[in-house]
Scaffold this active site. Structure first.
Site, PDB file in Angstrom:
ATOM      1  CG  ASP A 126      -2.258   0.580   0.997  1.00  0.00           C
ATOM      2  OD1 ASP A 126      -2.439   1.243  -0.035  1.00  0.00           O
ATOM      3  OD2 ASP A 126      -3.149   0.372   1.840  1.00  0.00           O
ATOM      4  CG  ASP A 127      -0.481   4.776   0.451  1.00  0.00           C
ATOM      5  OD1 ASP A 127      -1.357   4.256  -0.263  1.00  0.00           O
ATOM      6  OD2 ASP A 127      -0.733   5.675   1.271  1.00  0.00           O
ATOM      7  CB  CYS A 176      -6.366   2.181  -1.832  1.00  0.00           C
ATOM      8  SG  CYS A 176      -5.149   3.037  -0.811  1.00  0.00           S
ATOM      9  CG  HIS A 226     -10.176  -0.115  -0.740  1.00  0.00           C
ATOM     10  ND1 HIS A 226      -9.060   0.514  -0.235  1.00  0.00           N
ATOM     11  CD2 HIS A 226     -11.228   0.465  -0.129  1.00  0.00           C
ATOM     12  CE1 HIS A 226      -9.422   1.441   0.618  1.00  0.00           C
ATOM     13  NE2 HIS A 226     -10.743   1.428   0.712  1.00  0.00           N
ATOM     14  CG  ASP A 254      -2.028   0.636  -3.415  1.00  0.00           C
ATOM     15  OD1 ASP A 254      -1.022   1.326  -3.139  1.00  0.00           O
ATOM     16  OD2 ASP A 254      -3.047   0.636  -2.694  1.00  0.00           O
ATOM     17  CG  HIS A 255      -1.712   4.496  -4.834  1.00  0.00           C
ATOM     18  ND1 HIS A 255      -1.166   5.088  -3.729  1.00  0.00           N
ATOM     19  CD2 HIS A 255      -2.854   3.888  -4.418  1.00  0.00           C
ATOM     20  CE1 HIS A 255      -1.947   4.861  -2.678  1.00  0.00           C
ATOM     21  NE2 HIS A 255      -2.974   4.123  -3.072  1.00  0.00           N
TER      22      HIS A 255
END
Length: 597
Positions: free
Chosen positions: A38-39, A77, A131, A332-333
């Protein structure tokens, strides 16, 4: 590399070779270990960040192929995960926020794990993969995607609780939150529990294979950190003394940035330690001292996650599964760390849309030998004077450059200069080809010798299995089949595409994550080898249609001279013809940028 008929023939030979390598004498299909973080921006040692200590992910890259230009389709997300897990873009899934489920809002689209499940695989989800909530039907898309109910760590429920010790002796809901793990509720943290569960899963797979026919598995493991809050075991903070942390190289608001492109980082403003700073809305800035704390927290949380990734990879190795398991690691980004005076994701900037993407394919990117260790666990908390597999220990040069491909370990002995853990340059493959996360689904299907989803038609709402991505097997072939470990691909995809919604032209409280009904504009962004070009156009949330005849703002960044995207030249007369050319290319969309067949 132009994809010609000769290339297609070579790809067929390559896939036959992959199938032969990945299937042992018993004809077993390859397993898949899918790691989603995540992130996570590419702030990793293997991506050239000297200040970030990630030896286990670096080791994976040293035995895999690292993609240097991988981009998400939307930098938040839920929409991003739904996009790459269905292989379709946000305008098709119709998810731009967290508040709809694609099977009811857009179409009964087959997902990546569902495709493997329907092909005979045992599929399991651990941690944050889809998510949670409405966007995955409050079930992580069960029963479609998973053979068993998804596992979520019990400590996950404390994300928005006051568990961060403050200087006042009280507990707070802070952004920066180094903790003593044993003092936390339930005596653990979510990513530790997810890694525990994944390790146990791999142990059970190994044990069951001794007594019954082996069923291939698709195991997806989602780690929460470095997503906010930056809650991690306190000892990881010691790897990053504040004296070694620096501000972003471009920490100021760009003068020519359209107001619609700005994200006011509202999520971090909800945290008590940030609220105490009384930061003005929408631009701030955040005080420099707290910027350093946030950057320190992000890096420490990243090293903490690396340690959990290392535990899972070591278990895969220990159970003898690394010789027949494809491993994918992806963010995810991205996440802004003060660049452009911004924080968090919620934008079309490079720092928000570009992510790490690493694939390990046994027999293709690395030749594992049964009995030899492929992924020994590397403890970043040990003294850097210890011998660390697959790394050289070298003295740090004077000065600093965040783009140098070295990995700093600050836990050196007192009196010694900082040392670096440097990945051997001859290890691992890498590609500069432009790839998108929607490409992962068809690539994994092809690598596992499953049916590769066909290209989606323009209206795919009634088509269950198709993709809006392209298998990048030809790119892998180009790199691993040549004499150089770095690719020479020049014409794979000429461009990749991202997008982000806004409720207004000026920043407001819901600019970062507007609900569908509030979306009035969509920023469509195209990244080519040389440029990032974005048009912010009006958008109808009822019809899901953009109106490119009504452009609110444009952005153009010249990556040859402005890789940090600080200077928007879209409004300068000398670039008028270039803007026209790129606008036409953007409006033709991703279908016009598919690889040649």
């Amino acid at each position: 590399m132009r994809v010609t008929s000769a290339t297609v023939a070579s790809c067929l030979l390559f896939l036959q070779s992959c199938a032969a390598v990945l299937k042992n004498g018993a004809g077993e299909s390859p397993n898949v270990l899918f790691l989603v973080i995540d992130d996570l921006r590419p702030a990793l040692g293997c991506y050239g960040y000297q200040n970030v200590i990630t030896p286990n992910i670096d080791q994976l890259a040293a035995k895999g192929i690292k993609f240097n230009n991988a981009f998400v389709q939307q930098a938040v997300c839920g929409p991003s995960r739904t996009s790459f897990l269905t292989g379709r873009r946000p305008d098709t899934t119709r998810l731009y926020d967290f508040y709809s489920y694609w099977r009811t809002a857009a179409g009964n689209f087959t997902t990546l794990p569902q495709h493997f499940k329907e092909s005979g695989y045992f599929t399991a989800s651990v941690g944050k993969v889809f998510h949670p909530g409405i966007s995955s039907n409050f079930s992580d898309d069960a029963p479609y995607s998973w053979s068993v109910p998804a596992y979520h760590p019990p400590t996950e429920k404390f994300k928005m609780k006051k568990v961060c010790p403050g200087r006042d002796g009280q507990l707070h809901m802070n952004l920066v939150c180094p903790v003593d793990v044993k003092s936390q509720p339930l005596g653990s943290l979510p990513d530790i529990q997810s890694a525990d569960y994944a390790v146990e899963f791999l142990q059970n797979v190994s044990a069951s294979s001794q007594t019954s026919p082996k069923q291939p598995f698709f195991l997806a493991v989602g780690f929460h950190k470095p997503h906010i809050p930056f809650k991690y075991p306190r000892e990881f903070q010691d790897l990053y003394p504040l004296s070694n942390i620096h501000l972003a190289p471009n920490p100021s608001l760009p003068p020519d940035l359209p107001t619609i492109a700005w994200n006011p980082f509202t999520d971090i403003r909800k945290r008590e330690d940030v609220q105490a700073l009384n930061i003005s809305f929408p631009y701030g800035p955040v005080p420099s001292e707290f910027q350093l704390l946030m950057r320190q927290g992000y890096y420490a949380a990243t090293s903490y996650t690396d340690s959990q990734v290392g535990r899972v990879l070591a278990a895969l190795d220990k159970q003898g599964l690394a010789t027949n398991t494809i491993v994918v690691l992806v963010g995810d980004h991205g996440w802004s760390l003060g660049e452009h005076q911004e924080w968090a994701k919620y934008s079309n900037f490079e720092v928000a849309t570009r992510v790490p993407l690493i694939l390990y394919v046994p027999g293709v990117t690395h030749q594992p030998v049964r009995g030899d260790s492929t992924f020994p666990y590397i403890d970043a908390l040990e003294s850097c004077s210890n011998e660390i597999p697959n790394h050289n220990i070298v003295n740090a040069p004077s000065g600093g450059n965040d783009n140098v491909l070295v990995q700093k370990n600050s836990c050196n002995k007192a009196g010694l200069p900082p040392c670096r853990l440097q990945t051997l340059p001859e290890e691992g493959y890498e590609s500069d080809a432009l790839v998108e996360l929607v490409d992962i689904f068809p690539t994994l299907a092809e690598m596992a010798n499953l049916r590769t989803p066909p290209l989606c038609p323009t209206d795919s709402s009634k088509v269950e299995l198709c993709t809006e991505g392209s298998s990048f097997v030809p790119v892998i072939l180009n790199v691993t089949g040549g004499t150089s470990r770095q690719n020479i691909v020049t014409s794979w995809k000429p461009a990749v595409f991202s997008q982000y919604p806004r409720p207004s032209q000026k920043p407001q409280i819901n600019s970062d994550l507007p609900h569908l009904k509030d979306i009035q504009y969509m920023g469509y962004s195209m990244r080519t080898e040389q440029y990032r070009y974005t048009e912010w156009v009006t958008f109808n949330p009822n019809t899901f249609k953009p109106d490119f005849d009504r452009v609110a703002a444009r952005e153009l960044y010249l990556h040859d001279t402005d890789e940090l995207e600080d200077h928007n030249v879209a409004g300068k007369s000398e670039y008028r013809h270039l803007v026209t050319q790129l606008s036409q290319q953007l409006r033709k969309g991703w279908r016009n940028a598919l690889p040649s067949q």
